[in-house]
Design an enzyme around this catalytic site. Structure first.
Site, PDB file in Angstrom:
ATOM      1  N   SER A 293      42.752 -86.611  28.545  1.00  0.00           N
ATOM      2  CA  SER A 293      42.971 -85.489  29.461  1.00  0.00           C
ATOM      3  C   SER A 293      41.728 -84.620  29.589  1.00  0.00           C
ATOM      4  O   SER A 293      40.951 -84.475  28.632  1.00  0.00           O
ATOM      5  CB  SER A 293      44.108 -84.640  28.894  1.00  0.00           C
TER       6      SER A 293
ATOM      7  N   TYR B 295      47.858 -79.248  22.755  1.00  0.00           N
ATOM      8  CA  TYR B 295      47.942 -80.497  23.524  1.00  0.00           C
ATOM      9  C   TYR B 295      46.554 -81.146  23.654  1.00  0.00           C
ATOM     10  O   TYR B 295      46.371 -82.329  23.336  1.00  0.00           O
ATOM     11  CB  TYR B 295      48.529 -80.210  24.919  1.00  0.00           C
TER      12      TYR B 295
ATOM     13  N   LYS C  44      44.963 -84.790  21.986  1.00  0.00           N
ATOM     14  CA  LYS C  44      44.323 -85.848  22.780  1.00  0.00           C
ATOM     15  C   LYS C  44      42.908 -86.125  22.252  1.00  0.00           C
ATOM     16  O   LYS C  44      42.477 -87.272  22.174  1.00  0.00           O
ATOM     17  CB  LYS C  44      44.282 -85.451  24.260  1.00  0.00           C
TER      18      LYS C  44
END
Ligand code: UDP
Length: 327
Positions: free
Chosen positions: A118, A142, A146
């Site tokens: 991402s 988040y 990643k």
């Protein structure tokens, strides 16, 4: 002989579009998904194995049954806000679950992995457009989960000889142009589907989070890439790895920035519906402007988006929310 490709998260918005693209290219996608956010009726191009990423036995069984040539790992939790509230869930699923998958790959001698990463791994960029070499300093759990798995892939590649493609998505949007798949998140937090719901009268109004950013019209700017383009990029990454290509990390975006207001204008232009809005304060953690430098995806994967202009994104997504669109 057809090739099996294991797709974790294949029942989700992006994963299901990837499965369709793989099938179109003559491969058989094997979806491995716990259906926590995905939909079984989106799995139409190959078998569905219902299982958890953390279930090492189920993963090994699935790999032994299908002997996939490559794994595409999209299965993850992907709400930034939720990751702040519930980091435990994100570290468990996105880090521990992903490592369980990676170890199963090693044990089953699957050495090619395409990973859904991402642009959230970059955090607030120091310069634009964002290049792959830009510092990766995520600003939420988040993005950190990643980035941690990207690092694991690099270390495993160096030590165990696996090959990987880390695909750093910008904002996935739109829907299958043939109308077979749609974006169905519950809850829906993303701008374009929420704006379309509001335009269709299925949401009272859209909240615009911040009108005082230092952008041309004061609203945030993002790089929207059509989900079917994103799916094609995965196919290109699989082919790259199957052809013996080196591991790589690439941005997947359109290379263009579009503001929140420009999205609303595009909805009006393509559907004739105004989006009722309410102006709100900034949403915590939103960088003002994000858009990708896309040169590496073109150079290394031969990938260039063809559906990612904003009107095409809205034209393909609109009907899935009950909106008629102009031709
Ligand atoms: N946004 C908004 N209203 C919404 C949802 C999003 O104004 O109901 C804004 C959000 O602040 C961001 C942009 O739209 O600037 C894109 O947000 P989204 O959640 O779709 O994607 P993100 O860039 O956060 O991954």
């Amino acid at each position: 002989m057809s090739r099996y490709i294991l797709v974790t998260g294949g029942a989700g918005f992006i994963g299901s579009h990837i499965c369709k693209a793989l099938a179109r290219a003559g491969m058989i996608p094997v979806t491995y998904d716990n259906l926590s956010t995905g939909h079984a009726d989106s799995v139409r191009w190959g078998p569905l194995i219902r299982g958890e990423l953390g279930d090492a036995m189920a993963l090994r069984r699935t790999m032994a049954e299908f002997s996939p040539d490559c794994v595409i790992h999209c299965g993850a939790n992907a709400y930034v806000g939720e990751s702040v509230e519930m980091p435990r869930k994100y570290y468990r699923n996105n880090v521990v679950g992903s490592l369980t998958l990676l170890e199963a790959c090693l044990d089953q001698e699957i050495d090619k992995i395409v990973f859904s990463s991402s642009c959230a791994t970059y955090g607030v960029p120091a310069s634009l457009p964002i290049r792959e070499e830009s510092p990766q300093q995520p600003v939420n759990p988040y993005g950190r989960t990643k980035l941690i798995f990207e690092m694991a892939l690099e270390d495993f590649a160096a030590a165990y000889g696996i090959c990987f493609a880390a695909l750093r998505y910008f904002n996935a949007a739109g829907a299958d142009p043939e109308g077979e798949l749609a974006e169905r998140h519950e809850p829906e937090t993303h701008l374009i589907p929420r704006a379309l719901l509001a335009a269709a009268g299925r949401l009272e109004r859209l909240d615009i989070f911040g009108t005082d950013y230092s952008t041309a019209d004061g609203t945030c700017v993002r790089d929207y890439i059509h989900v079917s383009d994103l799916a094609q990029a995965h196919l290109a990454a699989v082919n790259h790895l199957m052809a013996g290509g080196d591991s790589l990390s690439v941005n997947l975006g359109s290379g263009r920035g579009t503001s929140v207001r420009e999205i609303l204008e595009a909805i009006y232009r393509t559907t004739g519906h105004e989006v009722p809005v309410r102006y709100r304060s900034r949403r915590a953690g939103d960088p003002p402007i994000l858009f990708a430098n896309t040169a590496r995806a073109k150079a290394e994967l031969g990938f260039a988006p063809i559906l990612s202009d904003i009107d095409t994104i809205i034209r393909t997504a609109g009907p899935t929310f009950g909106l008629e669109v102009t031709a």
